[in-house]
Design a protein around this motif. Structure first.
Motif, PDB file in Angstrom:
ATOM      1  N   ASP A 179      37.158  33.122  49.164  1.00 49.57           N
ATOM      2  CA  ASP A 179      36.022  33.838  48.584  1.00 49.57           C
ATOM      3  C   ASP A 179      34.818  32.962  48.285  1.00 49.57           C
ATOM      4  O   ASP A 179      33.710  33.265  48.661  1.00 49.57           O
ATOM      5  N   VAL A 180      35.063  31.875  47.554  1.00 46.57           N
ATOM      6  CA  VAL A 180      33.929  31.097  47.063  1.00 46.57           C
ATOM      7  C   VAL A 180      33.708  29.889  47.961  1.00 46.57           C
ATOM      8  O   VAL A 180      34.590  29.082  48.174  1.00 46.57           O
ATOM      9  N   GLN A 181      32.492  29.803  48.479  1.00 42.34           N
ATOM     10  CA  GLN A 181      32.158  28.771  49.455  1.00 42.34           C
ATOM     11  C   GLN A 181      30.821  28.151  49.065  1.00 42.34           C
ATOM     12  O   GLN A 181      30.025  28.788  48.376  1.00 42.34           O
ATOM     13  N   VAL A 182      30.586  26.918  49.493  1.00 40.28           N
ATOM     14  CA  VAL A 182      29.256  26.335  49.262  1.00 40.28           C
ATOM     15  C   VAL A 182      28.539  26.190  50.603  1.00 40.28           C
ATOM     16  O   VAL A 182      29.166  26.036  51.646  1.00 40.28           O
ATOM     17  N   ALA A 213      29.453  31.943  51.711  1.00 36.97           N
ATOM     18  CA  ALA A 213      28.062  31.498  51.548  1.00 36.97           C
ATOM     19  C   ALA A 213      27.400  31.083  52.863  1.00 36.97           C
ATOM     20  O   ALA A 213      26.225  31.379  53.082  1.00 36.97           O
ATOM     21  N   VAL A 214      28.143  30.396  53.742  1.00 36.56           N
ATOM     22  CA  VAL A 214      27.526  29.876  54.975  1.00 36.56           C
ATOM     23  C   VAL A 214      27.000  31.023  55.851  1.00 36.56           C
ATOM     24  O   VAL A 214      25.821  31.061  56.217  1.00 36.56           O
ATOM     25  N   SER A 215      27.882  31.989  56.154  1.00 36.35           N
ATOM     26  CA  SER A 215      27.448  33.087  57.040  1.00 36.35           C
ATOM     27  C   SER A 215      26.476  34.030  56.323  1.00 36.35           C
ATOM     28  O   SER A 215      25.537  34.548  56.930  1.00 36.35           O
ATOM     29  N   ASN A 216      26.686  34.223  55.022  1.00 38.79           N
ATOM     30  CA  ASN A 216      25.783  35.100  54.263  1.00 38.79           C
ATOM     31  C   ASN A 216      24.367  34.554  54.235  1.00 38.79           C
ATOM     32  O   ASN A 216      23.398  35.303  54.365  1.00 38.79           O
ATOM     33  N   CYS A 217      24.254  33.244  54.034  1.00 41.78           N
ATOM     34  CA  CYS A 217      22.930  32.618  53.968  1.00 41.78           C
ATOM     35  C   CYS A 217      22.210  32.759  55.313  1.00 41.78           C
ATOM     36  O   CYS A 217      21.031  33.134  55.366  1.00 41.78           O
ATOM     37  N   GLY A 275      29.353  21.306  58.233  1.00 42.86           N
ATOM     38  CA  GLY A 275      27.967  20.827  58.233  1.00 42.86           C
ATOM     39  C   GLY A 275      27.338  20.925  56.853  1.00 42.86           C
ATOM     40  O   GLY A 275      26.590  20.037  56.427  1.00 42.86           O
ATOM     41  N   ALA A 276      27.668  22.008  56.130  1.00 42.23           N
ATOM     42  CA  ALA A 276      27.131  22.211  54.776  1.00 42.23           C
ATOM     43  C   ALA A 276      27.545  21.065  53.859  1.00 42.23           C
ATOM     44  O   ALA A 276      26.718  20.511  53.121  1.00 42.23           O
ATOM     45  N   LEU A 277      28.825  20.691  53.921  1.00 45.89           N
ATOM     46  CA  LEU A 277      29.313  19.610  53.052  1.00 45.89           C
ATOM     47  C   LEU A 277      28.646  18.282  53.390  1.00 45.89           C
ATOM     48  O   LEU A 277      28.284  17.510  52.496  1.00 45.89           O
ATOM     49  N   GLN A 278      28.424  18.033  54.699  1.00 49.53           N
ATOM     50  CA  GLN A 278      27.727  16.793  55.108  1.00 49.53           C
ATOM     51  C   GLN A 278      26.295  16.772  54.580  1.00 49.53           C
ATOM     52  O   GLN A 278      25.812  15.755  54.080  1.00 49.53           O
TER      53      GLN A 278
END
Length: 381
Positions: free
Chosen positions: A92-95, A170-174, A212-215
């Protein structure tokens, strides 16, 4: 979270104990039934904090890598403590990482509100100036693309806002919220359709994958030793004043509106950073009010209750004293009085009580620079 529910969620948290100069580890338990927290000291095998309700903390705040202010201590959540919690929350919860490109502050405010209204919360944010090297790292997937030279030209040496965003998928939603890279092809109502110009000046860049987000997050928000050399804070320390959007206002999604009002009120945001202020730093910062202002204790607790956003503010009109003029835009300390006497001020529009009045600003002209230095030099270390 549809259907997923537990009587208690468990995490592993770390706290850096300044006095003992060591990292302490805890089980942090969250009970959704009454929004309470409990902490268990893993080394000493005993309860460290009995079950207690902490203002501003609910299940949404828990994700791996987050920092929570629990009774004046900054606890970093580093892992799930049990498989059930992992199963329920991990999906559910993603950054994700997003970066707002150079544009008017009032549009930046509208974009931030759009993200918040569509379920993405900002958990880290700062304003920084990009070098060619930064652009090569953040746009590594586009380096061979025909638009890359134009991106390099558009962004080199420019001020941008980097953000860590948290939310469901979060990644796909953004990416969906932003719309097509070319604003002319973007779905109506998406951020790029609303505010973009072309495929280079298209408002926001976002990570294309969870990895990629974490990097990108690690690159844009480096640990302290590297912070002095990469993507530094941009404070000018000249004819400036400090503005803090308080934790309750950040949680309530009021940061975007504050930025719009600041820009339209005649001020530039020359530096911005999201801070989590520890209780002793909050007490030190507000020390001038101790014994003078009845709300002192409440003010300290509010400032330490979660992420706040600190900004260096500079008047667009170079002939005025920024601190004096900005104080007029912020309005009286009590939002009720502000709504009666100065309805167009920040506190009138965004504040709730004398403690939760949304905005702190420097009271005295001479304090403007000192307070900016406190946040952008001392606390940043």
């Amino acid at each position: 979270m549809e259907g997923a529910y537990s009587d208690k969620y468990s995490f592993i948290g770390e706290w850096y104990d300044n006095q003992a100069c060591l990292i302490r580890r805890f089980n942090v338990f969250y009970y959704p039934v009454d929004n309470t927290l409990e902490m268990y000291d893993l080394k000493n095998r005993k309860t460290f904090v009995r079950r207690v309700k902490v203002n501003g903390i609910n299940l949404e705040n828990f994700y791996i890598g987050c920092t929570l202010s629990i009774l004046g201590r900054l606890i970093k959540i580093i892992d799930f403590a049990c498989e059930d919690t992992r199963k329920l929350l991990h999906k559910d919860v993603q950054v994700t990482f997003a970066m707002i490109k150079p544009m008017a502050t009032n549009i930046v405010g509208k974009i931030i509100t759009h993200l918040y209204d569509h379920g993405l919360r900002i958990s880290k944010m700062k304003k920084a100036r990009l070098t060619a090297e930064d652009i090569h790292v953040l746009y590594r997937s586009l380096v061979g693309d025909s638009t890359f030279p134009f991106l390099l030209e558009h962004l080199s040496g420019q001020l941008v806002y980097g953000m860590e965003l948290v939310g469901k998928e979060a990644v796909s939603n953004c990416i969906k919220m932003l719309g097509d890279r070319d604003p002319l092809k973007a779905e109506p109502g998406t951020i790029r359709a609303l505010y973009g110009i072309d495929s280079v000046r298209n408002c926001v860049h976002a990570a294309s994958s969870p990895e990629g987000a974490l990097q990108d997050i690690e690159y844009f928000f480096p640990p302290p030793p590297i912070r002095a050399t990469r993507l530094r804070l941009t404070a000018t320390l000249s004819n400036c004043t400090l503005c803090i959007v308080k934790p309750h206002a950040v949680r309530e999604g009021k940061l975007g509106t504050a930025l719009e009002i600041i820009d339209e009120g005649g001020f530039d945001v020359t530096a911005l950073n999201m801070f989590i202020v520890e209780m002793d730093n909050a007490a030190e910062f507000y020390e001038v009010y101790k014994g003078i202002v009845q709300e002192y204790k409440g003010m300290v607790e509010e400032l330490a209750s979660g992420p706040c956003v600190a900004m260096e503010i500079v008047a667009k009109d170079k002939s005025v004293v920024t601190a004096v003029e900005f104080r007029k835009l912020v309005g009286p300390a009590d939002p009720e009085i502000a709504r009666l006497l100065r309805p167009h001020t920040l506190r009138a529009k965004l504040g709730k009580t004398k403690v939760q009045n949304a905005i702190h600003c420097s009271d005295l002209d001479v304090d403007g620079l000192l307070e900016v230095e406190y946040f952008f030099k001392i606390l940043d270390l």
